[in-house]
Design an enzyme around this catalytic site. Sequence first.
Site, short mmCIF file in Angstrom:
data_model
loop_
_atom_site.label_atom_id
_atom_site.label_comp_id
_atom_site.label_asym_id
_atom_site.label_seq_id
_atom_site.Cartn_x
_atom_site.Cartn_y
_atom_site.Cartn_z
N GLY A 60 0.80 -1.22 0.00
CA GLY A 60 0.00 0.00 0.00
C GLY A 60 0.83 1.26 0.00
O GLY A 60 0.29 2.37 -0.01
N HIS A 61 2.18 1.10 0.03
CA HIS A 61 3.08 2.26 0.05
C HIS A 61 3.86 2.38 -1.25
O HIS A 61 4.88 3.07 -1.30
CB HIS A 61 4.06 2.13 1.21
CG HIS A 61 3.42 1.85 2.53
ND1 HIS A 61 2.42 2.65 3.05
CD2 HIS A 61 3.62 0.84 3.42
CE1 HIS A 61 2.03 2.15 4.22
NE2 HIS A 61 2.74 1.04 4.45
N LYS A 109 10.98 0.17 8.85
CA LYS A 109 10.32 1.37 9.36
C LYS A 109 9.95 1.15 10.82
O LYS A 109 9.61 0.04 11.23
CB LYS A 109 9.07 1.71 8.54
CG LYS A 109 9.37 1.99 7.08
CD LYS A 109 8.14 2.48 6.32
CE LYS A 109 7.01 1.46 6.33
NZ LYS A 109 7.41 0.17 5.71
N ASP A 114 6.39 -4.24 12.33
CA ASP A 114 7.58 -4.41 11.50
C ASP A 114 8.81 -4.70 12.36
O ASP A 114 9.62 -5.57 12.03
CB ASP A 114 7.82 -3.14 10.66
CG ASP A 114 6.83 -3.00 9.52
OD1 ASP A 114 6.20 -4.00 9.17
OD2 ASP A 114 6.70 -1.89 8.98
N HIS A 223 -0.59 4.73 7.10
CA HIS A 223 -1.43 3.54 7.32
C HIS A 223 -2.87 3.92 7.62
O HIS A 223 -3.58 3.20 8.31
CB HIS A 223 -0.87 2.70 8.47
CG HIS A 223 0.49 2.15 8.22
ND1 HIS A 223 1.63 2.74 8.72
CD2 HIS A 223 0.90 1.08 7.51
CE1 HIS A 223 2.69 2.05 8.34
NE2 HIS A 223 2.28 1.04 7.59
N GLY A 414 -18.80 25.38 -20.32
CA GLY A 414 -19.31 26.61 -19.75
C GLY A 414 -18.44 27.83 -19.89
O GLY A 414 -18.73 28.87 -19.30
N SER A 460 -11.51 27.28 -29.23
CA SER A 460 -12.01 28.45 -29.98
C SER A 460 -10.89 29.48 -30.17
O SER A 460 -10.77 30.07 -31.25
CB SER A 460 -13.20 29.08 -29.26
OG SER A 460 -12.84 29.51 -27.96
N GLY A 574 -20.41 28.55 -29.78
CA GLY A 574 -19.35 29.17 -30.55
C GLY A 574 -19.86 29.83 -31.81
O GLY A 574 -19.40 30.92 -32.20
#
Length: 591
Positions: A60-61, A109, A114, A223, A414, A460, A574
């Site tokens: 996950g790291h 770590k 760990d 974590h 927009g 445009s 346009g």
Amino acid sequence: MSHKQFKSDGNIVAPYLLGLARSNPGLTVIEHDRVVYRTASSPNSGNPPKVTLVSGGGSGHEPTHAGFVGDGALDAIAAGAIFASPSTKQIFSALKAVESPKGTLIIVKNYTGDIIHFGLAAERAKAAGMNVELVAVGDDVSVGKKKGSLVGRRGLGATVLVHKISGAAAAHGLELPEVAHVARAVAANSATIAASLDHCTVPGHKSENILGPDEYEIGMGIHNESGTQKSSPLPSIPELVTKMLPLVLGNDEDHSFVEFRPEDDIVLMVNNMGGMSNLELGYAAEVISEQLIKDYNIIPKRTITGAFITALNGPGFGITLMNASKAGPDIIKYFDYPTTASGWNQQYHSAQDWKVLAKGKVPTAPPLKSARNEEPSGVKADYDTFAKILLAGIANINEVEPKVTWYDTIAGDGDCGTTLVAGGKELSEAIKNHTLRLEDAAHGIEDIAYIVEDSMGGTSGGLYSIYLSALAKGVKDSGDKELTVETFRKASKVALDALYKYTLARPGYRTLIDALQPFVDALQAGKGPREAVEAANEGAENTRKMEALVGRASYVAKEELRKLDDEGGLPDPGAIGLAALLKGMVEAAGF
């Protein structure tokens, strides 16, 4: 902020390791144990022995840890499940895969699971006769000295620096105690603080502990644990960095873990926690650098930016500072040493390359003074009349902008109306400041094209600029001495032909071409400017019943395009804007 994810049972780690090896030759996978090792570091590889480096931890790291296996970095890793330490058996498997007579350094770590599992693996390795040493990395400064006195600092971004720098030290032939000393020195002289807008999403699990829509946290781990400071409202990146830097620099006694002085060689790492865009991360890196230089007189000796140690898709970033001067005399040399590890996503640069940035300034160059054609075209125009016509067209655009913007809100993104207004505003300023060369017809149109390109942007803006640039050339090549309707008639066809080289849009495709082509065709047929404007307006109105084939509107659901059926249908914004521009200009010209 979206927390959607692909369906998953969470069993994605082993396939990930296989995929990593598939795209990075030189890696071998022990699939059963979720171990990746450098093939050339195997005891049977035939290569000269060196100190090997083994690391790992929960998944996950990524790219940590497997992404840092390579020449000049790690030799093997053991990958646990997501956010879970690998087992002792997995770690021992990694140790055996790269066992070396010169010994092995274990890098872990500073997290309880760990430390326990890697520590037990180290003891079992020693019992089996292997020469191993363990270094724990703790660089987090979010928890103060008092509160964290027992557990110590968490391992965060500096883990990557330890992998890279101690790996280079081993590649230089240092012995195990020396490599371990380098690793400990880097860890001890590093400080990291991280912040995030939210928690990450774990594959196969529902999102938990989600922050409010206007909340963020400083002191995030990797974590999904909560940060140490929850705040609101959401800050700008400069505001956030202003809060983070005092912590990482240790400006109060409780968070002062590493001393950083202006004269020291400082390494800066800006780490993506997984969910930030590259654009925002690069911006954050520059903000951090600017504040370090301006507010603290610290010019980083080296700066690296990227996703190095992540928390899955965590929408945040970490700041790691490492004092290389205090860590040792060869730290920068080892930092610069090239590596094949895929996670070190920095191009190799020599020490000489970095000298360019030694004073804290990025090399810059002045902008191009002018790309304009300075040679007179020979086609004269009356400045006041030209300016009057142009301003009238701009006024007409300003008048229809709300409607054009509304149309584009339904059919596009927009911004069509505001884009046209922005171009008109810049042109009006140029007329006011007398910077348009309107006394020369071709030069005047060319100047308009440049301003339109710079101020409008988007599709445009590009189309207008191409047409106007080609129109300027058509006017210049007309052979006329002054700008007349006939001059414009000839040049308009040249310009349209040039435009068609760069766009697939044609009449009937529901774009501004549906107004432009009829206007040009009417002029070519010998009709006057007012009749040409009527043709342009009719073409624009006809887009109400057209199906969009190109442009943004081609991706919009037909149901959305029917919102204005009571008005005769939704037209292309346009085309409506262009028709309004032409109408204002022609009426002001008095045709």
